[in-house]
Design a protein around this motif. Structure first.
Motif, mmCIF file in Angstrom:
data_model
loop_
_atom_site.group_PDB
_atom_site.id
_atom_site.type_symbol
_atom_site.label_atom_id
_atom_site.label_comp_id
_atom_site.label_asym_id
_atom_site.label_seq_id
_atom_site.Cartn_x
_atom_site.Cartn_y
_atom_site.Cartn_z
ATOM 1 N N GLN A 19 2.138 7.044 -6.274
ATOM 2 C CA GLN A 19 1.862 6.610 -7.344
ATOM 3 C C GLN A 19 2.018 5.066 -7.875
ATOM 4 O OE1 GLN A 19 2.769 8.211 -11.153
ATOM 5 N NE2 GLN A 19 0.982 7.557 -12.427
ATOM 6 N N ALA A 20 1.036 3.644 -7.687
ATOM 7 C CA ALA A 20 1.110 3.014 -8.071
ATOM 8 C C ALA A 20 1.133 3.019 -9.559
ATOM 9 C CB ALA A 20 -0.586 2.126 -7.495
ATOM 10 N N VAL A 21 1.987 2.298 -10.050
ATOM 11 C CA VAL A 21 2.703 1.589 -10.978
ATOM 12 C C VAL A 21 2.282 0.516 -11.577
ATOM 13 C CG1 VAL A 21 4.848 1.244 -12.920
ATOM 14 C CG2 VAL A 21 4.956 3.187 -10.712
ATOM 15 N N GLN A 22 2.572 -0.618 -11.148
ATOM 16 C CA GLN A 22 0.902 -2.136 -10.738
ATOM 17 C C GLN A 22 0.911 -2.745 -9.428
ATOM 18 O OE1 GLN A 22 5.086 -4.507 -12.030
ATOM 19 N NE2 GLN A 22 4.071 -4.939 -13.088
ATOM 20 N N ASN A 23 -0.816 -2.424 -9.563
ATOM 21 C CA ASN A 23 -1.343 -2.584 -8.153
ATOM 22 C C ASN A 23 -1.804 -4.207 -8.460
ATOM 23 O OD1 ASN A 23 -1.796 -1.695 -5.623
ATOM 24 N ND2 ASN A 23 -3.637 -0.150 -7.248
ATOM 25 N N GLY A 24 -1.084 -5.316 -8.569
ATOM 26 C CA GLY A 24 -1.416 -6.488 -9.023
ATOM 27 C C GLY A 24 -2.501 -7.505 -7.964
ATOM 28 N N GLY A 25 -3.028 -8.773 -7.752
ATOM 29 C CA GLY A 25 -3.758 -8.941 -7.071
ATOM 30 C C GLY A 25 -4.431 -8.388 -5.846
ATOM 31 N N ASP A 26 -4.139 -7.977 -4.737
ATOM 32 C CA ASP A 26 -4.908 -7.432 -4.162
ATOM 33 C C ASP A 26 -4.394 -5.403 -3.763
ATOM 34 O OD1 ASP A 26 -7.214 -9.307 -3.654
ATOM 35 O OD2 ASP A 26 -5.720 -9.933 -2.125
ATOM 36 N N GLY A 27 -3.421 -4.773 -4.911
ATOM 37 C CA GLY A 27 -2.898 -4.178 -4.313
ATOM 38 C C GLY A 27 -2.068 -3.751 -3.193
ATOM 39 N N TRP A 28 -1.585 -2.672 -3.088
ATOM 40 C CA TRP A 28 -1.033 -1.939 -1.945
ATOM 41 C C TRP A 28 -1.526 -1.872 -0.378
ATOM 42 C CZ3 TRP A 28 4.668 -1.730 -1.366
ATOM 43 C CH2 TRP A 28 4.843 -1.913 -2.626
ATOM 44 N N LYS A 29 -0.909 -1.513 0.394
ATOM 45 C CA LYS A 29 -1.632 -1.853 1.802
ATOM 46 C C LYS A 29 -0.783 -0.961 2.788
ATOM 47 C CE LYS A 29 -4.651 -4.465 5.136
ATOM 48 N NZ LYS A 29 -4.744 -5.927 5.779
ATOM 49 N N VAL A 30 -0.776 -0.723 3.858
ATOM 50 C CA VAL A 30 -0.415 -0.482 5.067
ATOM 51 C C VAL A 30 -0.580 -1.007 5.947
ATOM 52 C CG1 VAL A 30 0.261 1.850 6.273
ATOM 53 C CG2 VAL A 30 0.221 1.989 3.599
ATOM 54 N N GLU A 31 0.872 -1.537 6.156
ATOM 55 C CA GLU A 31 0.621 -2.425 7.896
ATOM 56 C C GLU A 31 0.677 -1.503 8.553
ATOM 57 O OE1 GLU A 31 0.894 -6.483 7.117
ATOM 58 O OE2 GLU A 31 -0.752 -7.240 5.731
ATOM 59 N N ASN A 32 0.705 -2.240 9.941
ATOM 60 C CA ASN A 32 1.735 -1.839 11.278
ATOM 61 C C ASN A 32 2.216 -3.362 12.087
ATOM 62 O OD1 ASN A 32 2.532 -0.699 13.190
ATOM 63 N ND2 ASN A 32 0.640 -0.095 14.565
ATOM 64 N N ASP A 33 2.866 -3.908 11.789
ATOM 65 C CA ASP A 33 3.732 -4.868 11.973
ATOM 66 C C ASP A 33 3.179 -6.338 12.640
ATOM 67 O OD1 ASP A 33 6.160 -5.974 13.215
ATOM 68 O OD2 ASP A 33 5.704 -5.473 15.616
ATOM 69 N N VAL A 34 1.924 -6.674 10.625
ATOM 70 C CA VAL A 34 1.677 -8.153 11.116
ATOM 71 C C VAL A 34 2.621 -8.675 10.365
ATOM 72 C CG1 VAL A 34 -0.043 -8.519 10.549
ATOM 73 C CG2 VAL A 34 -0.262 -6.647 10.713
ATOM 74 N N GLY A 35 2.414 -9.789 10.666
ATOM 75 C CA GLY A 35 2.833 -11.192 10.063
ATOM 76 C C GLY A 35 4.759 -11.049 9.943
ATOM 77 N N ILE A 36 5.312 -9.978 10.367
ATOM 78 C CA ILE A 36 6.487 -10.294 10.256
ATOM 79 C C ILE A 36 7.246 -9.934 11.698
ATOM 80 C CG2 ILE A 36 6.714 -9.248 7.775
ATOM 81 C CD1 ILE A 36 7.231 -6.747 8.910
ATOM 82 N N PRO A 37 8.355 -10.714 11.683
ATOM 83 C CA PRO A 37 9.196 -10.016 13.636
ATOM 84 C C PRO A 37 9.502 -8.264 13.144
ATOM 85 C CG PRO A 37 10.904 -10.980 11.511
ATOM 86 C CD PRO A 37 9.650 -10.917 10.853
ATOM 87 N N GLU A 38 10.069 -8.045 14.739
ATOM 88 C CA GLU A 38 10.363 -6.750 14.821
ATOM 89 C C GLU A 38 11.611 -5.934 14.010
ATOM 90 O OE1 GLU A 38 8.917 -4.573 17.243
ATOM 91 O OE2 GLU A 38 7.801 -6.312 17.563
ATOM 92 N N TYR A 39 10.840 -4.910 13.962
ATOM 93 C CA TYR A 39 12.156 -4.078 12.911
ATOM 94 C C TYR A 39 12.463 -3.268 13.826
ATOM 95 C CZ TYR A 39 8.552 -2.010 10.497
ATOM 96 O OH TYR A 39 7.153 -1.219 10.535
ATOM 97 N N PRO A 40 14.272 -1.973 13.596
ATOM 98 C CA PRO A 40 14.348 -1.497 14.779
ATOM 99 C C PRO A 40 14.399 0.660 14.497
ATOM 100 C CG PRO A 40 16.156 -2.129 13.049
ATOM 101 C CD PRO A 40 15.221 -3.257 12.767
#
Length: 169
Positions: A19-40
């Motif tokens: 449940q989104a409690v706060q959804n500021g700006g453009d809100g939540w989004k689900v991403e798939n390894d975009v714009g961050i380094p690899e993680y394990p």
């Protein structure tokens, strides 16, 4: 292996079970390894926007099959969460986990507030905590995490969270 009581901990099902409690700006989004380094550990994560975003999940321990007697024996309750920033923007991160009574009063709480992730930190970080000797009466666990970008850029430049976990031992 202990059962993770958090449903959809990595965003594999979009924002289902959260449940989104706060959804500021453009809100939540689900991403798939975009714009961050690899993680394990996970391929997907929740990305926050440029204003505060937070999401929560309330776990009903009785519905998960735990008895009042077992819960009143105060088993260890372990929580964990992974967070990171994008590689081009600093972020802030927050976590609050509350152990609640049947009437949803707070019995015990663990929180991290407004943790700034510097632009030089390019890795996923894990936060974990174990609740012990918290007193009888716990029937629910409320898990809330979130954050935002430290820059006011439109889009999803805020904190990334994944791998949220609640287990009972």
């Amino acid at each position: 292996m202990l059962k993770n009581l958090i449903r959809n901990p990595c965003g594999e099902e979009g924002l289902d079970h959260w449940q989104a409690v706060q959804n500021g700006g453009d809100g939540w989004k689900v991403e798939n390894d975009v714009g961050i380094p690899e993680y394990p550990y996970h391929m997907k994560y929740f990305a926050a926007s440029f204003q505060q975003c937070s999401k929560t999940q309330v776990i009903d321990l009785l519905k998960h099959g735990y008895s009042n007697e077992f819960l009143d024996s105060q088993p260890n309750i372990m929580i964990s969460d992974w967070y990171a920033k994008r590689n081009d923007s600093g972020s802030s991160y927050e976590l609050q986990v509350q152990l609640l009574s049947e009437s949803r009063n707070v019995i015990s709480e663990f929180s991290i507030k407004h943790t700034a992730i510097p632009e030089s930190d390019f890795s996923f970080n894990q936060v974990s905590h174990t609740f012990i000797k918290y007193g009888p009466g716990v029937r629910f666990i409320k898990f809330t995490n979130g954050g935002k970008s430290l820059k006011n850029w439109k889009g999803w430049y805020g904190v990334r969270v994944t791998g949220s976990s609640v287990t009972i031992n």
